[in-house]
Design a protein around this motif. Structure first.
Motif, PDB file in Angstrom:
ATOM      1  N   ALA A  57       0.830  -1.203   0.000  1.00  0.00           N
ATOM      2  CA  ALA A  57       0.000   0.000   0.000  1.00  0.00           C
ATOM      3  C   ALA A  57       0.864   1.251   0.000  1.00  0.00           C
ATOM      4  N   ARG A  58       1.945   1.216   0.770  1.00  0.00           N
ATOM      5  CA  ARG A  58       2.853   2.360   0.821  1.00  0.00           C
ATOM      6  C   ARG A  58       3.450   2.629  -0.565  1.00  0.00           C
ATOM      7  N   LYS A  59       3.858   1.575  -1.255  1.00  0.00           N
ATOM      8  CA  LYS A  59       4.424   1.735  -2.602  1.00  0.00           C
ATOM      9  C   LYS A  59       3.376   2.281  -3.568  1.00  0.00           C
ATOM     10  N   MET A  60       2.143   1.799  -3.448  1.00  0.00           N
ATOM     11  CA  MET A  60       1.073   2.283  -4.320  1.00  0.00           C
ATOM     12  C   MET A  60       0.791   3.763  -4.061  1.00  0.00           C
ATOM     13  N   ALA A  61       0.792   4.156  -2.791  1.00  0.00           N
ATOM     14  CA  ALA A  61       0.550   5.553  -2.438  1.00  0.00           C
ATOM     15  C   ALA A  61       1.676   6.442  -2.954  1.00  0.00           C
ATOM     16  N   GLU A  62       2.913   5.972  -2.850  1.00  0.00           N
ATOM     17  CA  GLU A  62       4.047   6.739  -3.344  1.00  0.00           C
ATOM     18  C   GLU A  62       3.986   6.872  -4.859  1.00  0.00           C
ATOM     19  N   GLY A  63       3.555   5.799  -5.526  1.00  0.00           N
ATOM     20  CA  GLY A  63       3.410   5.845  -6.976  1.00  0.00           C
ATOM     21  C   GLY A  63       2.313   6.811  -7.402  1.00  0.00           C
ATOM     22  N   ALA A  64       1.229   6.865  -6.649  1.00  0.00           N
ATOM     23  CA  ALA A  64       0.133   7.770  -6.953  1.00  0.00           C
ATOM     24  C   ALA A  64       0.566   9.221  -6.772  1.00  0.00           C
ATOM     25  N   LYS A  65       1.407   9.501  -5.792  1.00  0.00           N
ATOM     26  CA  LYS A  65       1.894  10.858  -5.580  1.00  0.00           C
ATOM     27  C   LYS A  65       2.730  11.309  -6.769  1.00  0.00           C
ATOM     28  N   GLY A  66       3.533  10.408  -7.302  1.00  0.00           N
ATOM     29  CA  GLY A  66       4.389  10.747  -8.446  1.00  0.00           C
ATOM     30  C   GLY A  66       3.598  10.980  -9.715  1.00  0.00           C
ATOM     31  N   LYS A  67       2.452  10.333  -9.853  1.00  0.00           N
ATOM     32  CA  LYS A  67       1.623  10.483 -11.059  1.00  0.00           C
ATOM     33  C   LYS A  67       0.832  11.779 -11.056  1.00  0.00           C
ATOM     34  N   LYS A  68       0.633  12.392  -9.900  1.00  0.00           N
ATOM     35  CA  LYS A  68      -0.164  13.620  -9.812  1.00  0.00           C
ATOM     36  C   LYS A  68       0.561  14.814 -10.367  1.00  0.00           C
ATOM     37  N   ARG A  69       1.840  14.721 -10.538  1.00  0.00           N
ATOM     38  CA  ARG A  69       2.628  15.872 -11.001  1.00  0.00           C
ATOM     39  C   ARG A  69       2.328  16.168 -12.392  1.00  0.00           C
TER      40      ARG A  69
END
Length: 69
Positions: A57-69
């Motif tokens: 879940a942590r990796k998925m959340a970190e990946g989602a943060k990077g996609k918002k840029r």
């Protein structure tokens, strides 16, 4: 309801040892009173699964943060 379905249902969760040497996960909420007993080895397997899910879940959340840029 599946693992990814959101819900407005709330419940309390308690985890602890029983006097019989088991580990109890106790879920209580409106209309729900669910004691789940596990032997210590099963409880450790569940703990490992929880840790693995938390890491994923942590990796998925970190990946989602990077996609918002």
């Amino acid at each position: 309801m599946g693992i990814n379905s959101e819900s407005d249902i709330s419940a309390n969760l308690q985890i602890g040892p029983t006097t019989e040497g088991m580990v109890r996960i106790y879920v209580a909420g409106e209309g729900v009173d669910l004691p789940l007993d596990f032997d210590p080895e099963e409880a450790e397997e569940i703990a490992e699964e929880l840790r693995g899910a938390a890491q994923a879940a942590r990796k998925m959340a970190e990946g989602a943060k990077g996609k918002k840029r």
